[in-house]
Design a protein around this motif. Structure first.
Motif, mmCIF file in Angstrom:
data_model
loop_
_atom_site.group_PDB
_atom_site.id
_atom_site.type_symbol
_atom_site.label_atom_id
_atom_site.label_comp_id
_atom_site.label_asym_id
_atom_site.label_seq_id
_atom_site.Cartn_x
_atom_site.Cartn_y
_atom_site.Cartn_z
ATOM 1 N N VAL A 79 0.857 -1.185 0.000
ATOM 2 C CA VAL A 79 0.000 0.000 0.000
ATOM 3 C C VAL A 79 0.894 1.237 0.000
ATOM 4 C CG1 VAL A 79 -1.925 -1.106 1.186
ATOM 5 C CG2 VAL A 79 -0.151 0.047 2.529
ATOM 6 N N PRO A 80 0.401 2.363 -0.538
ATOM 7 C CA PRO A 80 1.192 3.602 -0.470
ATOM 8 C C PRO A 80 1.365 4.059 0.973
ATOM 9 C CG PRO A 80 -0.577 3.761 -2.094
ATOM 10 C CD PRO A 80 -0.846 2.532 -1.293
ATOM 11 N N TRP A 81 2.454 4.715 1.239
ATOM 12 C CA TRP A 81 2.742 5.259 2.562
ATOM 13 C C TRP A 81 3.112 6.726 2.409
ATOM 14 C CZ3 TRP A 81 1.101 2.684 6.498
ATOM 15 C CH2 TRP A 81 1.521 3.001 7.795
ATOM 16 N N THR A 82 3.274 7.423 3.503
ATOM 17 C CA THR A 82 3.624 8.841 3.454
ATOM 18 C C THR A 82 4.797 9.125 4.383
ATOM 19 O OG1 THR A 82 2.142 9.477 5.255
ATOM 20 C CG2 THR A 82 1.215 9.464 3.031
ATOM 21 N N ASN A 83 5.472 10.225 4.100
ATOM 22 C CA ASN A 83 6.573 10.639 4.978
ATOM 23 C C ASN A 83 6.080 10.933 6.390
ATOM 24 O OD1 ASN A 83 8.547 10.359 3.075
ATOM 25 N ND2 ASN A 83 9.186 12.491 3.082
ATOM 26 N N ARG A 84 4.892 11.497 6.491
ATOM 27 C CA ARG A 84 4.383 11.833 7.818
ATOM 28 C C ARG A 84 4.164 10.584 8.655
ATOM 29 N NH1 ARG A 84 3.421 17.080 8.097
ATOM 30 N NH2 ARG A 84 3.107 18.207 6.143
ATOM 31 N N ARG A 85 3.767 9.500 8.007
ATOM 32 C CA ARG A 85 3.582 8.256 8.741
ATOM 33 C C ARG A 85 4.921 7.610 9.087
ATOM 34 N NH1 ARG A 85 -1.167 8.186 11.227
ATOM 35 N NH2 ARG A 85 -2.708 9.133 9.862
ATOM 36 N N LEU A 86 5.935 7.864 8.294
ATOM 37 C CA LEU A 86 7.260 7.364 8.654
ATOM 38 C C LEU A 86 7.750 8.009 9.948
ATOM 39 C CD1 LEU A 86 9.115 7.328 5.223
ATOM 40 C CD2 LEU A 86 8.536 5.338 6.606
ATOM 41 N N ALA A 87 7.241 9.197 10.240
ATOM 42 C CA ALA A 87 7.666 9.910 11.442
ATOM 43 C C ALA A 87 6.995 9.373 12.696
ATOM 44 C CB ALA A 87 7.363 11.405 11.296
ATOM 45 N N ARG A 88 6.192 8.336 12.556
ATOM 46 C CA ARG A 88 5.524 7.757 13.713
ATOM 47 C C ARG A 88 6.082 6.373 13.993
ATOM 48 N NH1 ARG A 88 -0.850 9.361 12.903
ATOM 49 N NH2 ARG A 88 -0.527 11.532 12.328
ATOM 50 N N ALA A 89 6.107 5.993 15.236
ATOM 51 C CA ALA A 89 6.609 4.669 15.612
ATOM 52 C C ALA A 89 5.567 3.623 15.235
ATOM 53 C CB ALA A 89 6.892 4.611 17.112
ATOM 54 N N SER A 90 5.772 2.922 14.144
ATOM 55 C CA SER A 90 4.831 1.908 13.678
ATOM 56 C C SER A 90 5.601 0.891 12.865
ATOM 57 C CB SER A 90 3.732 2.541 12.815
ATOM 58 O OG SER A 90 4.288 3.189 11.699
ATOM 59 N N GLY A 91 4.987 -0.275 12.680
ATOM 60 C CA GLY A 91 5.631 -1.292 11.866
ATOM 61 C C GLY A 91 6.920 -1.770 12.511
ATOM 62 N N VAL B 179 5.366 13.496 0.843
ATOM 63 C CA VAL B 179 5.515 12.520 -0.232
ATOM 64 C C VAL B 179 4.538 11.364 -0.006
ATOM 65 C CG1 VAL B 179 7.114 10.974 -1.406
ATOM 66 C CG2 VAL B 179 7.933 13.146 -0.469
ATOM 67 N N LEU B 180 3.820 10.984 -1.045
ATOM 68 C CA LEU B 180 2.927 9.826 -1.017
ATOM 69 C C LEU B 180 3.431 8.814 -2.029
ATOM 70 C CD1 LEU B 180 0.290 8.391 -0.128
ATOM 71 C CD2 LEU B 180 -0.872 9.608 -1.986
ATOM 72 N N GLY B 181 3.705 7.605 -1.556
ATOM 73 C CA GLY B 181 4.213 6.573 -2.442
ATOM 74 C C GLY B 181 3.159 6.058 -3.411
ATOM 75 N N GLU C 24 -20.289 22.383 -3.694
ATOM 76 C CA GLU C 24 -19.771 21.705 -2.514
ATOM 77 C C GLU C 24 -18.280 21.976 -2.386
ATOM 78 O OE1 GLU C 24 -22.468 17.676 -1.772
ATOM 79 O OE2 GLU C 24 -20.479 17.522 -2.658
ATOM 80 N N THR C 25 -17.820 22.009 -1.157
ATOM 81 C CA THR C 25 -16.396 22.146 -0.881
ATOM 82 C C THR C 25 -15.965 20.977 -0.003
ATOM 83 O OG1 THR C 25 -16.535 24.554 -0.996
ATOM 84 C CG2 THR C 25 -14.598 23.625 0.072
ATOM 85 N N TRP C 26 -14.862 20.353 -0.396
ATOM 86 C CA TRP C 26 -14.329 19.212 0.345
ATOM 87 C C TRP C 26 -12.889 19.497 0.757
ATOM 88 C CZ3 TRP C 26 -16.959 14.663 1.513
ATOM 89 C CH2 TRP C 26 -18.214 14.523 0.910
ATOM 90 N N ARG C 27 -12.520 18.953 1.894
ATOM 91 C CA ARG C 27 -11.136 18.999 2.339
ATOM 92 C C ARG C 27 -10.592 17.567 2.261
ATOM 93 N NH1 ARG C 27 -12.017 21.503 6.594
ATOM 94 N NH2 ARG C 27 -11.630 23.594 5.810
ATOM 95 N N LEU C 28 -9.657 17.338 1.328
ATOM 96 C CA LEU C 28 -9.177 15.999 1.018
ATOM 97 C C LEU C 28 -7.779 15.770 1.578
ATOM 98 C CD1 LEU C 28 -10.220 15.628 -2.736
ATOM 99 C CD2 LEU C 28 -11.521 15.018 -0.710
ATOM 100 N N ARG C 29 -7.584 14.555 2.083
ATOM 101 C CA ARG C 29 -6.241 14.134 2.494
ATOM 102 C C ARG C 29 -6.239 12.608 2.602
ATOM 103 N NH1 ARG C 29 -2.484 16.784 7.162
ATOM 104 N NH2 ARG C 29 -0.623 15.553 6.793
ATOM 105 N N TRP C 30 -5.344 11.968 1.864
ATOM 106 C CA TRP C 30 -5.277 10.510 1.881
ATOM 107 C C TRP C 30 -4.272 10.057 2.929
ATOM 108 C CZ3 TRP C 30 -8.254 6.850 -0.224
ATOM 109 C CH2 TRP C 30 -7.817 5.532 -0.116
ATOM 110 N N GLU C 31 -4.745 9.249 3.864
ATOM 111 C CA GLU C 31 -3.895 8.668 4.899
ATOM 112 C C GLU C 31 -3.730 7.175 4.638
ATOM 113 O OE1 GLU C 31 -2.336 10.291 7.032
ATOM 114 O OE2 GLU C 31 -3.397 12.150 7.489
ATOM 115 N N PRO C 32 -2.565 6.602 4.929
ATOM 116 C CA PRO C 32 -2.369 5.168 4.664
ATOM 117 C C PRO C 32 -3.389 4.278 5.354
ATOM 118 C CG PRO C 32 -0.271 6.241 5.111
ATOM 119 C CD PRO C 32 -1.335 7.256 5.405
#
Length: 792
Positions: free
Chosen positions: A260-272, A369-371, A445-453
């Motif tokens: 699955v795609p990942w993000t730099n922001r998620r790399l900054a969290r202790a996971s996996g 960055v989003l993979g 309509e107005t949407w605020r979009l952000r894809w999280e892993p």
């Protein structure tokens, strides 16, 4: 050079154990150099063995890190685990090296089937009360321990100095760093044992079994890339029987795995892998620019600041480089690290301000960055359908939060809106509705979009409802309608179905709505459900949805509110009366919209507004109804033209008479002129009403004044400052001068002429014609006369 010759260059007999720090660019460069020198026949990597079949996808040109291995339980998709990888992760470098050299690569960590099952159990390493319960229950941070032994107070800074700033491929002995780290970790393991990680011995037992199997297949020419903490355990002598005993009886679930795609922001969290880093963007830069990293980094920072219209010259960059290098010398560091470059950026490029520095940290130090993952990666059918819809609607997932404006009159934008609403119905919160800035019309309509892993897990969970987004959303809506207990939940669900364009789900939802509306006798709940139901009728015109059945249910619900509201408003305390006032306002708005819709459709419910006004007259004249509700009913009738100003003044005079308790009179005033309905301007323009309020207020007894003061303050503090100032001026001048005027003073309200200004009114007519679509030319005069007559 043959493989045998290359392998003889590796340190000592047995497998090559490369202990690394996960997501470390220095470790990644060192792993590549060691693999180039040793040329192993197989590469073993810390990770779930179920992912072995996914390794070839890493060579796909469409695969762009950061990505993650996602494992989830087949029967419970919400139970999941991630193994993130960036291009500077040593594990990713090892996988890519093996693929480029045609060498088998395999994962050797504990299978995800056990890891997911283990998540159900409480982690024995972390006491519930947070206290230390002995040496084996304290989680040891290896980097912190080594940094402290070396005299460093910051583990990150120590690791940068001894590993990240090393040359990697330029080292004379590429295996020396791994030998040194392994020796240090061996000393730590002798002191701390498992370091409070009770699961590590089980994982390491499985790694040893996999390592033995690889040695039987490939001989001793095997390289292992794993966390440095595990190297002493893999090198330790242990029997096969002992390792199998540790693995005996482990819980297990059936698991699926994919990329699955990942993000730099998620790399900054202790996971996996458990090695969250604070600066993935900086580490990526160190990995991709091993030569002159400071100069390249500060040049990149200067480019970002220039894009934000800040004045940054080449001289600024040169001075920042010199300052960073000077700080590194003063602090005894081999090269400037992130701390030195950040201080240089703040002092030179940002002129001491932390505002642009925060932008640098967000965009570059961390990054958005989003993979990307190739289409060939395994995925649940729902995920594939979502990907097709994203491509069809040109709605690309992005890690950076952005706003999306949609015009529902356009086919593509309407499709995007339906997709986002369907995903929200499925619990996939890719987009959140936001307040539209340009228009309040129902077509925008107005949407605020952000894809999280994590949304990939939500999609996998939603896969139980269907194989397509539309089918899954329909099934989910039908199930929610059958299990909903509150009427308001079903009305909200009906609105979601219309927004999401789910005509197949509407019959089920409407049946559930009708059943619950028929059984619910609470007028408050009925009044709370009606506005959401009527609001849904607006979407028929823009979205092309048939809302006839919805209108019938809404009309029936309104009739029940009309019948039950007067009895429900009797004998209420203050809090209940305030709540019911909100229901009255909401029902009034809903009835107005429902009446307009019924009139346009020519249905038999076009007289709903007349019956609603009858209900309001009943509320206004019933003494058992709290004052705030009676005052509100009178105000609505006045605004609707059902009561004349003289009748409204008469009713107010009766309420404000000396026989009415001050608290009841104050509540009536709150209902009549309070809130955001323009009550302040009503007092400004109607001298009689203001005079009544003024006379009553000055006549309130002193002992009762302190009781009514909080309510009056709440009422008048909601007015705009200009309105309060005008009312104060009118009261100061006194009733006689307000009504008669005086010498040197204009009659009437300050700021308003005694008579209408016809010239200024005529100037507005062209704009009104434009807004109402009345046109111009020969019909202009006639339309103007109509408008003037309507205004009068």
């Amino acid at each position: 050079m043959s493989d045998d010759t290359a392998w003889r260059r590796s340190p000592g007999p047995g497998p090559l154990l490369l202990g690394v720090r996960h997501h470390g660019p220095g470790s990644a460069r060192a792993v590549r150099a060691a693999l180039d020198a040793a040329r192993p026949r197989a590469v073993l990597i810390e990770g779930p063995p179920e992912a072995d079949a996914l390794i070839p996808l890493a060579a796909d040109p469409e695969m762009r890190p950061p990505v993650a291995l996602l494992a989830h339980a087949v029967d419970e998709p919400g139970r999941s685990a991630f193994w993130p990888l960036a291009d500077f992760s040593p594990e990713w470098v090892a996988v890519r090296w093996a693929l480029e050299h045609g060498v088998p690569a395999r994962f050797i960590d504990l299978p995800a089937a056990h890891t997911l099952a283990w998540e159900r159990q409480e982690d024995p390493c972390e006491p519930d009360d947070g206290s230390d319960t002995g040496q084996q229950r304290i989680r040891v941070d290896p980097l912190a321990a080594l940094a402290e032994a070396a005299g460093y107070d910051d583990p990150e800074r120590w690791w940068e100095d001894v590993v990240e700033h090393r040359g990697g491929a330029g080292e004379r002995d590429v295996f020396a760093p791994f030998a040194a780290v392994a020796e240090a970790m061996g000393a730590l393991r002798e002191t701390y044992g498992a370091g409070g990680r009770d699961r590590d011995p089980v994982r390491e037992a499985h790694m040893r079994l996999r390592l033995r199997a690889a040695q039987r297949e490939f001989g001793e020419q095997v390289a292992v890339v794993c966390g440095a903490w595990h190297v002493p355990a893999l090198r330790a002598k242990s029997t096969v029987a002992a390792d199998k005993e540790l693995l005996k009886g482990l819980p297990k679930v059936k698991a699926d795995m994919t990329w699955v795609p990942w993000t730099n922001r998620r790399l900054a969290r202790a996971s996996g892998y458990g090695a969250g880093i604070d600066s993935p963007g900086w580490y990526g830069h160190l990995f991709r620019a091993p030569d002159r990293p400071v100069e390249r980094w500060l040049t990149k920072v200067a480019g970002l600041l220039r894009e934000e219209d800040r004045i940054v010259s080449s001289a600024h960059v040169i001075e920042a480089v010199r300052l960073a290098e000077t700080l590194a010398v003063m602090r005894g560091r081999p090269l400037p690290g992130l701390g030195e470059t950040t201080d240089a950026v703040r002092a030179v490029l940002c002129e001491g301000s932390d505002v642009p520095l925060a932008l640098v940290h967000d965009r570059l130090v961390v990054g958005d960055v989003l993979g990307e993952v190739p289409e060939a990666a395994p995925a649940v059918p729902l995920q594939r359908d979502l990907a097709r819809e994203q491509r069809r609607l040109r709605l690309r997932p992005e890690a950076l939060e952005r706003e999306l404006e949609l015009d529902l009159r356009k086919e593509t934008d309407a499709g995007r809106s339906r997709l986002l609403h369907r995903l929200r119905l499925l619990g996939v919160g890719w987009g959140e509705p936001a307040q539209s800035r340009g228009s309040t019309g129902t077509y925008r309509e107005t949407w605020r979009l952000r894809w999280e892993p994590e949304l990939s897990v939500r999609v996998a969970e939603a896969g139980v409802w269907g194989t397509t987004v539309e089918g899954a959303a329909t099934a989910r809506a039908e199930a929610d309608a059958e299990h909903a207990s509150a009427l308001a939940d079903v009305t909200g669900l009906a609105e979601h179905c219309l927004l999401a364009g789910l005509p197949d789900a509407l019959p089920v939802v409407m049946r559930a709505l009708a059943d619950r509306a028929a059984l619910d006798t609470d007028v408050g709940r009925l009044a709370q459900a009606l506005p959401a139901l009527v609001r849904s009728l607006r979407y028929g015109d823009v979205r092309g949805t048939d809302t006839q059945a919805l209108a019938e249910v809404a009309a029936g619900l309104a009739e029940r509110v009309f019948v039950g509201l007067p009895p429900a408003c009797a004998a209420l305390d203050t809090d209940a009366a305030d709540e019911m006032r909100g229901h009255v306002d909401a029902v009034h708005t809903a009835v107005g919209l429902l009446g307009e819709t019924a009139a346009q459709a020519g249905s038999g419910h076009s007289d709903l507004r007349l019956r609603w006004r009858t209900v309001l007259r009943t509320l206004a004249g019933r003494d058992t109804v709290p004052g705030v509700l009676r005052g509100r009913a009178v105000r609505i009738l006045l605004d609707e033209g059902e009561l004349g100003p003289q009748e409204a003044a008469r009713l107010m005079g009766l309420v404000l008479s000396p026989g009415t308790p001050p608290a009841d009179a104050a509540a009536w005033i709150e209902g009549f002129v309070g809130g955001s309905g323009g009550g302040g301007m009503l007092l400004v323009h109607d001298e009689r009403l203001l005079g009544l309020v003024d006379s009553w207020l000055t006549g309130v007894p002193a002992e009762a004044f302190t009781d009514v003061l909080p309510l009056l303050r709440r009422t008048f503090s909601a007015y705009e400052p200009g309105v309060r100032r005008t009312i104060g001026e009118l009261v100061r001048r006194g009733p006689g001068e307000r009504l008669r005027g005086g010498a040197g003073q204009a009659d009437g309200t300050p700021g308003f002429g005694a008579e209408p200004d016809a010239g200024r009114a005529d100037a507005v007519l062209p704009v009104l014609r434009l807004l109402l679509g009345l046109g111009d030319g020969e019909d202009a005069a006639e339309s103007d006369n109509d408008l003037v007559g309507a205004g009068r």
